[in-house]
Design an enzyme around this catalytic site. Structure first.
Site, PDB file in Angstrom:
ATOM      1  N   ASP A  32       0.823  -1.201   0.000  1.00 55.78           N
ATOM      2  CA  ASP A  32       0.000   0.000   0.000  1.00 55.78           C
ATOM      3  C   ASP A  32       0.865   1.263   0.000  1.00 55.78           C
ATOM      4  O   ASP A  32       1.609   1.501   0.957  1.00 55.78           O
ATOM      5  CB  ASP A  32      -0.904  -0.029   1.244  1.00 55.78           C
ATOM      6  CG  ASP A  32      -2.077   0.920   1.128  1.00 55.78           C
ATOM      7  OD1 ASP A  32      -2.044   1.808   0.261  1.00 55.78           O
ATOM      8  OD2 ASP A  32      -3.030   0.773   1.904  1.00 55.78           O
ATOM      9  N   ASP A  33       0.780   2.025  -1.046  1.00 55.21           N
ATOM     10  CA  ASP A  33       1.521   3.293  -1.165  1.00 55.21           C
ATOM     11  C   ASP A  33       3.035   3.090  -1.311  1.00 55.21           C
ATOM     12  O   ASP A  33       3.810   3.989  -0.984  1.00 55.21           O
ATOM     13  CB  ASP A  33       1.265   4.235   0.028  1.00 55.21           C
ATOM     14  CG  ASP A  33      -0.180   4.708   0.126  1.00 55.21           C
ATOM     15  OD1 ASP A  33      -1.004   4.308  -0.721  1.00 55.21           O
ATOM     16  OD2 ASP A  33      -0.478   5.482   1.053  1.00 55.21           O
ATOM     17  N   CYS A  72      -6.410   4.022  -3.019  1.00 59.23           N
ATOM     18  CA  CYS A  72      -6.609   2.664  -2.486  1.00 59.23           C
ATOM     19  C   CYS A  72      -7.795   1.871  -3.040  1.00 59.23           C
ATOM     20  O   CYS A  72      -7.610   0.828  -3.646  1.00 59.23           O
ATOM     21  CB  CYS A  72      -6.733   2.734  -0.976  1.00 59.23           C
ATOM     22  SG  CYS A  72      -5.218   3.307  -0.200  1.00 59.23           S
ATOM     23  N   ARG A  76      -7.719  -1.118  -5.918  1.00 56.88           N
ATOM     24  CA  ARG A  76      -8.033  -2.502  -5.529  1.00 56.88           C
ATOM     25  C   ARG A  76      -9.225  -3.056  -6.320  1.00 56.88           C
ATOM     26  O   ARG A  76      -9.278  -4.251  -6.641  1.00 56.88           O
ATOM     27  CB  ARG A  76      -8.331  -2.570  -4.026  1.00 56.88           C
ATOM     28  CG  ARG A  76      -7.073  -2.511  -3.199  1.00 56.88           C
ATOM     29  CD  ARG A  76      -7.267  -1.905  -1.822  1.00 56.88           C
ATOM     30  NE  ARG A  76      -6.043  -1.185  -1.505  1.00 56.88           N
ATOM     31  CZ  ARG A  76      -4.996  -1.737  -0.899  1.00 56.88           C
ATOM     32  NH1 ARG A  76      -5.043  -2.979  -0.482  1.00 56.88           N
ATOM     33  NH2 ARG A  76      -3.893  -1.036  -0.713  1.00 56.88           N
ATOM     34  N   LYS A 125      -5.438  -5.740   3.845  1.00 51.37           N
ATOM     35  CA  LYS A 125      -6.392  -4.647   3.649  1.00 51.37           C
ATOM     36  C   LYS A 125      -7.304  -4.925   2.450  1.00 51.37           C
ATOM     37  O   LYS A 125      -6.832  -5.133   1.343  1.00 51.37           O
ATOM     38  CB  LYS A 125      -5.597  -3.361   3.420  1.00 51.37           C
ATOM     39  CG  LYS A 125      -6.422  -2.183   2.928  1.00 51.37           C
ATOM     40  CD  LYS A 125      -5.563  -0.946   2.916  1.00 51.37           C
ATOM     41  CE  LYS A 125      -6.159   0.160   2.067  1.00 51.37           C
ATOM     42  NZ  LYS A 125      -5.345   1.380   2.128  1.00 51.37           N
ATOM     43  N   HIS A 127     -10.668  -3.018   1.639  1.00 48.86           N
ATOM     44  CA  HIS A 127     -11.044  -1.672   1.175  1.00 48.86           C
ATOM     45  C   HIS A 127     -11.980  -1.633  -0.028  1.00 48.86           C
ATOM     46  O   HIS A 127     -11.919  -0.732  -0.873  1.00 48.86           O
ATOM     47  CB  HIS A 127      -9.801  -0.795   0.916  1.00 48.86           C
ATOM     48  CG  HIS A 127     -10.021   0.621   1.371  1.00 48.86           C
ATOM     49  ND1 HIS A 127      -9.032   1.586   1.370  1.00 48.86           N
ATOM     50  CD2 HIS A 127     -11.144   1.228   1.830  1.00 48.86           C
ATOM     51  CE1 HIS A 127      -9.543   2.721   1.815  1.00 48.86           C
ATOM     52  NE2 HIS A 127     -10.812   2.527   2.106  1.00 48.86           N
ATOM     53  N   SER A 150      -8.242   1.458   5.279  1.00 49.72           N
ATOM     54  CA  SER A 150      -6.873   1.929   5.531  1.00 49.72           C
ATOM     55  C   SER A 150      -6.555   2.013   7.022  1.00 49.72           C
ATOM     56  O   SER A 150      -7.428   2.308   7.839  1.00 49.72           O
ATOM     57  CB  SER A 150      -6.659   3.309   4.901  1.00 49.72           C
ATOM     58  OG  SER A 150      -6.818   3.224   3.517  1.00 49.72           O
ATOM     59  N   HIS A 218       1.524   2.115   4.050  1.00 51.88           N
ATOM     60  CA  HIS A 218       0.589   3.233   4.216  1.00 51.88           C
ATOM     61  C   HIS A 218       0.802   3.794   5.630  1.00 51.88           C
ATOM     62  O   HIS A 218       0.980   3.029   6.574  1.00 51.88           O
ATOM     63  CB  HIS A 218      -0.838   2.685   4.073  1.00 51.88           C
ATOM     64  CG  HIS A 218      -1.919   3.711   3.926  1.00 51.88           C
ATOM     65  ND1 HIS A 218      -2.272   4.558   4.943  1.00 51.88           N
ATOM     66  CD2 HIS A 218      -2.730   4.010   2.881  1.00 51.88           C
ATOM     67  CE1 HIS A 218      -3.262   5.342   4.523  1.00 51.88           C
ATOM     68  NE2 HIS A 218      -3.555   5.037   3.275  1.00 51.88           N
ATOM     69  N   ASP A 270      -0.375  -0.653  -4.754  1.00 55.64           N
ATOM     70  CA  ASP A 270      -1.676  -0.106  -5.169  1.00 55.64           C
ATOM     71  C   ASP A 270      -1.612   1.309  -5.748  1.00 55.64           C
ATOM     72  O   ASP A 270      -2.538   1.752  -6.415  1.00 55.64           O
ATOM     73  CB  ASP A 270      -2.688  -0.152  -4.007  1.00 55.64           C
ATOM     74  CG  ASP A 270      -2.425   0.900  -2.935  1.00 55.64           C
ATOM     75  OD1 ASP A 270      -1.252   1.286  -2.740  1.00 55.64           O
ATOM     76  OD2 ASP A 270      -3.400   1.335  -2.287  1.00 55.64           O
ATOM     77  N   ASN A 271      -0.548   2.035  -5.431  1.00 47.57           N
ATOM     78  CA  ASN A 271      -0.371   3.388  -6.003  1.00 47.57           C
ATOM     79  C   ASN A 271       0.989   3.914  -5.560  1.00 47.57           C
ATOM     80  O   ASN A 271       1.681   3.285  -4.756  1.00 47.57           O
ATOM     81  CB  ASN A 271      -1.491   4.358  -5.578  1.00 47.57           C
ATOM     82  CG  ASN A 271      -1.752   4.416  -4.096  1.00 47.57           C
ATOM     83  OD1 ASN A 271      -2.787   3.961  -3.622  1.00 47.57           O
ATOM     84  ND2 ASN A 271      -0.810   4.945  -3.328  1.00 47.57           N
ATOM     85  N   LYS A 291       1.159   9.542  -5.226  1.00 53.95           N
ATOM     86  CA  LYS A 291      -0.223   9.116  -4.928  1.00 53.95           C
ATOM     87  C   LYS A 291      -1.213  10.279  -5.086  1.00 53.95           C
ATOM     88  O   LYS A 291      -0.905  11.419  -4.714  1.00 53.95           O
ATOM     89  CB  LYS A 291      -0.263   8.611  -3.484  1.00 53.95           C
ATOM     90  CG  LYS A 291      -1.649   8.314  -2.947  1.00 53.95           C
ATOM     91  CD  LYS A 291      -1.581   7.760  -1.535  1.00 53.95           C
ATOM     92  CE  LYS A 291      -2.977   7.553  -0.961  1.00 53.95           C
ATOM     93  NZ  LYS A 291      -2.953   6.810   0.311  1.00 53.95           N
TER      94      LYS A 291
HETATM   95 MG    MG Z   1      -2.671   3.058  -1.344  1.00 52.07          MG
END
Ligand code: MG
Length: 474
Positions: A32-33, A72, A76, A125, A127, A150, A218, A270-271, A291
């Protein structure tokens, strides 16, 4: 021998299910991130990622892999369904107050695998909706352990302003910890890893799909026991090193149960990095922005895949590809049926396998963001960015140690064209010199607008579908 062969053909002796003829397992690891520059094999410094680097050495590393949207939930949604997120009504990041989630009418990657008899497990996660009907267990996963959204959507967020309720940890559909604390956050990566390793042990004798969606890196960042204070880069590096160790543990479990040779392992994010968090955000590796923007720093992510005997070791793929392609690629690899409803992704198996002359199967990819704004279109080496407002930290005081800096908003007044082969940093607008290219990409964008809509052009699309929704509150 001949008699045995005949008997086998006649169905008198069951054919031994060897690794070679068994359906492949799939392990999908999603962080994540984590930015494009946040792995050793993508040039990271200040921390080490030996396990993911080794995965790349034993498989393929993509240099031009993208998420559909730099946030996010939308990101996803694309990974899980093979659709542009806005096609299925998922935008942005769902808040704990959200009353919608992924629709039961959509087919998830887990359901695709289930259709072929796979055991399916998820940790981490989700989401895509936190109400029971939206949870992973209602969308194709046999088991689930993780946070429904998150890890910063909790009462201790520096910007929570009294907004967020307690953060729950869910096992299956049951809340097993109603109030995740900082101590619990520090245990998350280890908890996910333990469950992932146990899942592999439990399912080693049948085909399985395991989705490991780390809550980290994240913010807020927490490193587990034995990982804090180790990386030169600081806490962000510690967190990445713990995730890397988790990847190592998952790979070791595949080895220990002798299923590594028959397992496709994918690692991606994811980003891009959350730049307002300064030293608690990652690195885009020199790409523009991060992001929450459709600049390459927001949407281009690391992607590494290993599948012994299928993916040539140590290969590099420079063709564009996107998370929407993961579902159809896995479906093709395991001989599964395509989802009932139309999807956007395509099989990139030829790219994974490094087949000679293999090309990206899409004429264009579309980057939506915000409330259905078509902000950029990508075709081959060209990227056309449409007039829109985006956030930047350029010239702003940096965030530090968990407290974010403040973005400022910049407006692009006219469209800009970039040649990503010559200018991956998107520094030089070449629209004026390439009117034919601009026209072609505009036409591609128009087709996307007719299908998916575009708030910037005030267009409603004909091909979008509703998310799942709770009944209205009485
Ligand atoms: Mg993310």
């Amino acid at each position: 021998m001949l008699r045995l062969l005949l008997a086998t053909c006649l169905g008198l002796v069951p054919a031994a299910a060897t690794a070679a003829d068994r359906l492949p397992n799939v392990v999908l690891i999603f962080t994540d991130d984590q930015g494009y520059g946040d792995l050793g094999c993508y040039g990271a410094t200040g921390f080490a990622t030996p396990h993911v680097d080794k995965l790349a050495e034993q498989g393929v590393r993509f240099t031009d892999f993208h998420v559909s949207q730099p946030v996010c939930s939308a990101s996803r949604a694309s990974l899980m369904t093979g659709c542009y997120a806005n096609r299925i009504g998922i935008h942005g990041a769902l808040s704990p107050a959200a009353r919608h989630g992924i629709s039961a009418a959509e087919t998830t990657l887990a359901e695709v695998c289930k259709g072929r008899g796979y055991a399916t497990g998820m940790v981490g996660k989700w989401h895509l909706g936190h109400h029971p009907q939206f949870l992973p267990t209602r969308h194709g996963f046999d088991s689930y352990l993780g946070l429904p959204y998150s890890n910063d959507m909790w009462p201790f967020h520096p910007q929570a302003k009294g907004g967020y309720p307690n953060l729950p940890l869910i096992d299956g559909e049951k809340v097993t910890n109603p109030n995740v604390t900082a101590k619990d956050q520090a245990r998350l990566t280890g908890l996910y890893t333990k469950r992932a390793v146990a899942f592999i042990a439990e399912n080693k004798d049948k085909p399985f799909f395991l989705y490991v969606a780390h809550s980290m890196p994240h913010v807020p960042l927490f490193a587990g026991d034995g990982f804090g204070g180790k990386a030169k880069q600081g806490l962000y590096g510690d967190v990445i090193q713990e995730i890397d160790a988790s990847v190592g543990a998952v790979l070791a479990a595949l080895d220990a149960h002798k299923v590594a040779d028959n397992t496709l392992v994918i690692f991606t994010s994811d980003n891009g990095p959350w730049l307002s968090y300064g030293n608690h955000g990652g690195s885009s590796g020199g790409l523009r922005e991060g992001k929450g923007t459709v600049w390459e720093g927001g949407v281009r992510v690391p992607f590494v895949a290993r599948w012994p005997g299928k993916i040539p070791a140590g290969s590099v793929c420079r063709e564009p590809a996107m998370t929407i392609d993961v579902l159809p690629t896995v479906a093709a690899a395991i001989g599964a049926k395509a989802p009932a409803l139309p999807i956007d992704g395509k099989d990139i198996g030829p790219l994974l396998r490094g087949e000679p002359g293999a090309k990206c199967p899409h004429e264009a990819y579309f980057h939506y963001y915000g409330t259905n704004e078509l902000q950029a279109v990508r075709s081959g080496k060209w990227k056309l960015v449409f007039p829109h407002a985006y956030r930047t930290m350029d010239g702003q005081p940096e965030g530090k140690d968990g407290t974010p800096g403040k973005y400022r908003v910049v407006k692009i007044e006219s469209q800009m064209l970039f040649d990503l082969d010559a200018d991956v940093g998107e520094a030089k607008d070449v629209a004026a010199a390439n009117p034919g290219v601009v026209k072609r990409l505009e036409e591609l964008a128009d087709a996307a607008r007719a299908d998916l809509g575009d708030a910037l052009a005030k267009k409603v699309g004909k091909g979008t579908r509703e998310p799942g929704r709770l009944p209205p509150e009485k």
